[in-house]
Scaffold this motif. Structure first.
Motif, PDB file in Angstrom:
ATOM      1  N   ASN A  70      -9.023  -0.197   1.206  1.00 38.62           N
ATOM      2  CA  ASN A  70      -8.789   0.530   2.443  1.00 38.62           C
ATOM      3  C   ASN A  70      -9.712   1.734   2.546  1.00 38.62           C
ATOM      4  O   ASN A  70     -10.240   2.041   3.611  1.00 38.62           O
ATOM      5  N   ALA A  71      -9.929   2.413   1.415  1.00 36.94           N
ATOM      6  CA  ALA A  71     -10.793   3.590   1.422  1.00 36.94           C
ATOM      7  C   ALA A  71     -12.234   3.208   1.743  1.00 36.94           C
ATOM      8  O   ALA A  71     -12.964   3.986   2.344  1.00 36.94           O
ATOM      9  N   LEU A  72     -12.623   1.975   1.367  1.00 34.71           N
ATOM     10  CA  LEU A  72     -13.988   1.522   1.645  1.00 34.71           C
ATOM     11  C   LEU A  72     -14.268   1.445   3.136  1.00 34.71           C
ATOM     12  O   LEU A  72     -15.403   1.527   3.577  1.00 34.71           O
ATOM     13  N   GLY A 115     -12.392   3.201  10.153  1.00 36.75           N
ATOM     14  CA  GLY A 115     -12.188   1.760  10.078  1.00 36.75           C
ATOM     15  C   GLY A 115     -13.273   0.993  10.825  1.00 36.75           C
ATOM     16  O   GLY A 115     -14.359   1.503  11.067  1.00 36.75           O
ATOM     17  N   LEU A 158       0.839  -1.199   0.000  1.00 37.28           N
ATOM     18  CA  LEU A 158       0.000   0.000   0.000  1.00 37.28           C
ATOM     19  C   LEU A 158       0.870   1.244   0.000  1.00 37.28           C
ATOM     20  O   LEU A 158       0.676   2.177  -0.774  1.00 37.28           O
ATOM     21  N   GLY A 195     -13.661   3.448   5.407  1.00 33.02           N
ATOM     22  CA  GLY A 195     -14.041   4.709   6.037  1.00 33.02           C
ATOM     23  C   GLY A 195     -12.926   5.271   6.888  1.00 33.02           C
ATOM     24  O   GLY A 195     -11.924   4.613   7.140  1.00 33.02           O
ATOM     25  N   SER A 196     -13.112   6.520   7.336  1.00 32.69           N
ATOM     26  CA  SER A 196     -12.050   7.216   8.066  1.00 32.69           C
ATOM     27  C   SER A 196     -11.701   6.528   9.371  1.00 32.69           C
ATOM     28  O   SER A 196     -10.578   6.602   9.840  1.00 32.69           O
TER      29      SER A 196
END
Lengths: 385, 453
Positions: A338-340, A345, A317, A342-343
């Motif tokens: 990772n973006a899925l 986690g 990553l 959310g801020s």
């Protein structure tokens, strides 16, 4: 009798070895199994109970809200709210219900429960309810507690969420575009270097080997800023973007090179001297020896290193974020998944489903190259020679 | 393999080519709760920037990213600028790498003023100027305080204004389930004394009052820092809090140790916390709020910032299924007023351009705030934004608490140097909950701080 006979045939020590291997395999597989099961459960189930309870339909206590007072129908002097406690396709069989959190299973299903103040509530096994009062309802919809027997249920919704999320296809392509050349380039270079370092005599050879081994321990994080700075300067000089696939291929190749050279050199140096010397006597040049003898013989080592390098670039990553960028069209698969999350986690259902989606490609690569690993090393070459 | 690579490159080129214009979430001019005039005015004033590029980089991912993009879409539509937002899990490290290597985004969005101060001191940020600092001072609730958190020393050693606050978080909150309170006959406490009485009452009734979870992977311990900061503001003057942040008041000062012990009153009382004291450090902060919704409830109260509803069970309706009250102050210390602990994201220009300047101007329009307010998880201290634009009552209540607070203080751990605020303070709190006493823990943290000098 047969058990004893076969035990004698196998031998006790071997049996112990086999059993231990089996036990270790099972222990190693349990977390993976847990992730697999979790990835098929919805967020509510994951929060409520462990994955090992997924296969037994258990009686769960849950809460539901009855219809809003505004939906009440007046029937003479009584006001009635009707509906179902199961919303949005959820189902099950109500076993008991209650109206206080302290006693969530106070009343039996199907019978009218007297709640005082002229209120009665009946909840049936299928979830339908009748809530009546001898005066208008006030406030918000009443909260009730239910003991519901639910059959084991699994969902593919998590996989659908991940696979249909925006940009996931693009990021999959990006990941392949990064990982494939970033695996092939370092192997090509490292194989040449490994041959030179093991079979070509030149001054300073030992020093170069020591240097390469030393580079293995240098953490790549240290070089991120200087390397990116260099890329930016080169990019500015030629007027090209500094973040490109070429850049990340070079970065990955460089980061993988020390270990690649070290592994391949150890392997190539261990090849039988006789073969190489007889080739030299027959007048083969170094390049011919490399292409015709070394490469075919060291295929298992090349294959095992390419598995290493592919897994590393596929799972990476950090390097991708730094050298390729974080924009939507530049994200690799790990970045997109990772973006899925959310801020903050913590979305286990997404995390577990994505884990199994990312695992697919490495598994294909592993099984494709696996047969080269187990193939006998010198079996063909000696006969052929 | 080779073939798939070429196909891959071809596909990548195809997909990258087809950039799609984003739709606006609320049609301009339609709903009167939005200040459409500010949108039109902004549009008229920035018509000359069409076609420029703007890159923004920040902490929001997933749903938050979708929300921010919905705001950015208005900026893009109004100016014709191609503004693109991106994020990364390690955005704090990434922004350092990018600025140092010389390829920063135009605008960096950073929730840690401490990190921005570092970047400003190295000369990576462009000052926003007097006009913007005056604007924040007059138009934000507790404007003076917000201004202070965006003002840092530049490379030349002079104070400058660098960080523009947009999107605030409200931390002094206790979450509860109204129905559980009604059934047990509990009332929302108005003072800290009442809160402690309520906790004792719950214990007496056979329940457990608090759910506390400090677990957060590598950041384990941070929820405790919010507790300590809130307690600091409820036992000490705001000036002491400020000196604590700058280490003029040492970490092992009795004032700080006292605040840690205030937190200990709750977290280290085995009768007060769900699962016992041992569970405090090991429970994940994303899992701990679920205890409120257990049947029977595992706990009745949960202290956490405004983001926490995303970790409530699916389908939970704010205001009916769950609500919050302001973490009350001691009735015995009326001189401290109603302090609010919060946090916020700062927008800083890391690569100056007319488009970047225009974006900061955009953040000063009410519409930029209202578009996000009307969706979810957004609070603003901007007094010019219409409070009726908030998507629900709970958000509106938080927003009002933020604009009317007598004292606003930024999360201290985000202001302290990274090694303390995102290191020693966290681990110290885990040690404290694990059994060490407050004095020892505070002295350890102070030692770490001394080591930085």
């Amino acid at each position: 009798m047969s058990a004893v006979a076969s035990l004698r045939r196998v031998g006790l020590p071997r049996l112990v070895v086999h059993l231990s291997v089996l036990v270790i395999c099972i222990i190693w597989l349990i977390p993976t199994l847990g992730i697999l099961v979790t990835s098929f459960r919805d967020a509510g189930q994951i929060a409520a109970s462990g994955w090992w309870t997924a296969f037994t339909g258990a009686a769960e206590t849950s809460a539901a809200r009855l219809g809003d007072p505004s939906t009440a129908k007046q029937n003479g002097a009584t006001y009635v709210i009707t509906g179902s406690v199961f919303e949005g396709g959820k189902g099950g069989a109500v076993r008991a219900f209650g109206t206080r959190v302290a006693a969530p299973t106070e009343f039996a299903v199907g019978k009218a429960a007297d709640l005082g103040d002229g209120e009665t509530l009946t909840i049936n096994e299928d979830g339908s309810y009748t809530y009546s009062k001898n005066a208008p309802f006030e406030g918000r919809g009443k909260r009730v507690y239910l003991s519901v027997a639910t059959p084991p249920s699994f969902t593919t919704e998590n996989y659908r969420t991940v696979l249909t999320s925006q940009g996931i296809g693009q990021s999959f392509v990006n990941s392949l575009t990064v990982a494939v050349p970033a695996t092939i380039i370092p192997i090509l270079i490292a194989a040449f270097a490994a041959y030179a370092l093991s079979w070509m005599e030149f001054p300073g050879r030992a020093l170069i080997i020591a240097l390469v081994v030393g580079l293995i321990v240098v953490p790549l994080q240290m070089s991120l800023i200087p390397l990116l700075k260099m890329y930016n300067e080169i990019g500015n000089f030629f007027g090209v973007p500094s973040r490109s696939y070429a850049g990340i291929w070079l970065a990955h190749s460089a980061f993988g090179m020390p270990l690649a050279i070290y592994l391949l050199r150890n392997y190539i140096a261990g090849l039988p001297r006789e073969i190489i010397e007889s080739a030299r006597v027959d007048g083969a040049s170094d390049f011919e020896i490399f292409v015709k003898i070394i490469l075919p013989l060291s295929f298992p080592a090349l294959a095992s290193f390419s598995i290493f390098q592919f897994l590393w670039t596929w799972n990476d990553l950090l390097v991708a974020m730094v050298f390729l960028g974080t924009g939507k069209d530049q994200l690799v698969l790990t970045g997109a998944l990772n973006a899925l999350l959310g801020s903050m986690g913590g979305k286990w259902e997404i995390l577990t489903a994505s884990a199994f989606i990312t695992i697919v490609v490495p598994i294909i690569v592993f099984f494709a190259l696996q047969r080269y690993l187990v193939r006998g090393l010198l079996a063909g070459s000696v006969k052929g020679g | 393999m080779k073939a798939s690579f070429w196909i891959g490159t071809a596909l990548a080129a195809l997909v990258a080519g087809g950039a799609v214009a984003q739709e606006l979430k609320f049609a301009p001019g339609q709903d009167s709760k939005f200040n459409w005039k500010s949108y039109e005015d902004f549009k008229a004033a920035h018509a000359d920037l069409k076609g420029q590029n703007l890159t923004l980089f920040g902490p929001w991912r997933g749903e938050d990213e979708v929300l921010f993009n919905s705001v950015l879409a208005y900026f893009n539509a109004a100016t014709g600028i191609n503004g693109r937002y991106s994020s990364s899990e390690n955005y704090e490290q990434q922004i350092v790498i990018d600025t140092q290597a010389g390829s920063p985004p135009n605008i960096a969005i950073i929730p840690q003023p401490g990190l921005l101060a570092d970047l400003a001191a190295k000369g990576f940020l462009t000052p926003l100027g007097q006009e913007n600092s005056d604007w924040v001072k007059t138009n934000y609730g507790s404007g003076e305080d917000w201004l202070r958190y965006g003002t840092y020393k530049g490379k030349d050693g002079k104070q400058g204004y660098f960080g523009f606050p947009f999107k605030a978080d409200f931390k002094s909150m206790v979450w509860y389930v109204p129905e559980n309170f009604e059934e047990a006959g509990y009332k929302v406490p108005k003072t800290m004394e009442d809160l402690i009485k309520l906790s004792d009452q719950i214990v007496k009734d056979g329940g457990v009052p608090w759910c506390i979870g400090l677990g957060s992977g590598g950041a384990t311990g941070w929820p405790a820092t919010d507790w300590v900061e809130d307690m600091m503001l409820r036992t000490q003057k705001p000036e002491v809090y400020d000196k604590w942040v700058s280490n003029e008041v040492k970490f092992n000062d009795p004032a700080v140790v006292g605040a840690i012990e205030e937190f200990g009153k709750f977290a280290k009382n085995p009768k007060y916390v769900s699962g016992g004291v041992a569970a405090v450090a090991s429970t994940d902060f994303r899992d701990s709020p679920k205890g409120l919704f257990g049947i029977p409830p595992k706990c009745y109260l949960h202290h956490q910032a405004s983001f926490v509803p995303s970790f409530f069970p699916p389908g939970t309706k704010l205001g009916t299924d769950a609500d919050f009250f302001y973490l009350p102050t001691y009735a015995s210390k009326p001189e401290l007023g109603t302090p609010v602990l919060g946090a916020g994201t700062m927008f800083a220009i890391t690569k100056d351009s007319p488009a970047a300047k225009a974006f900061i101007e955009f953040l000063k329009t009410p519409i930029a705030h209202e578009v996000w307010m009307a969706q979810s998880s957004f609070l603003t201290p901007f007094k010019g934004a219409n409070p009726n634009a908030y998507a629900n009552e709970v958000l509106k209540k938080q927003g009002q608490a933020l604009t009317t607070a007598t004292t606003f203080r930024f999360d201290a751990s985000d202001l302290m140097p990274g090694k303390i605020g995102a290191g020693a303070f966290w681990t110290g709190m885990v040690d404290y909950v694990g059994g060490k006493d407050a004095k020892t823990v505070a002295t350890d943290i102070q030692k770490a701080w001394d080591g930085l000098k």
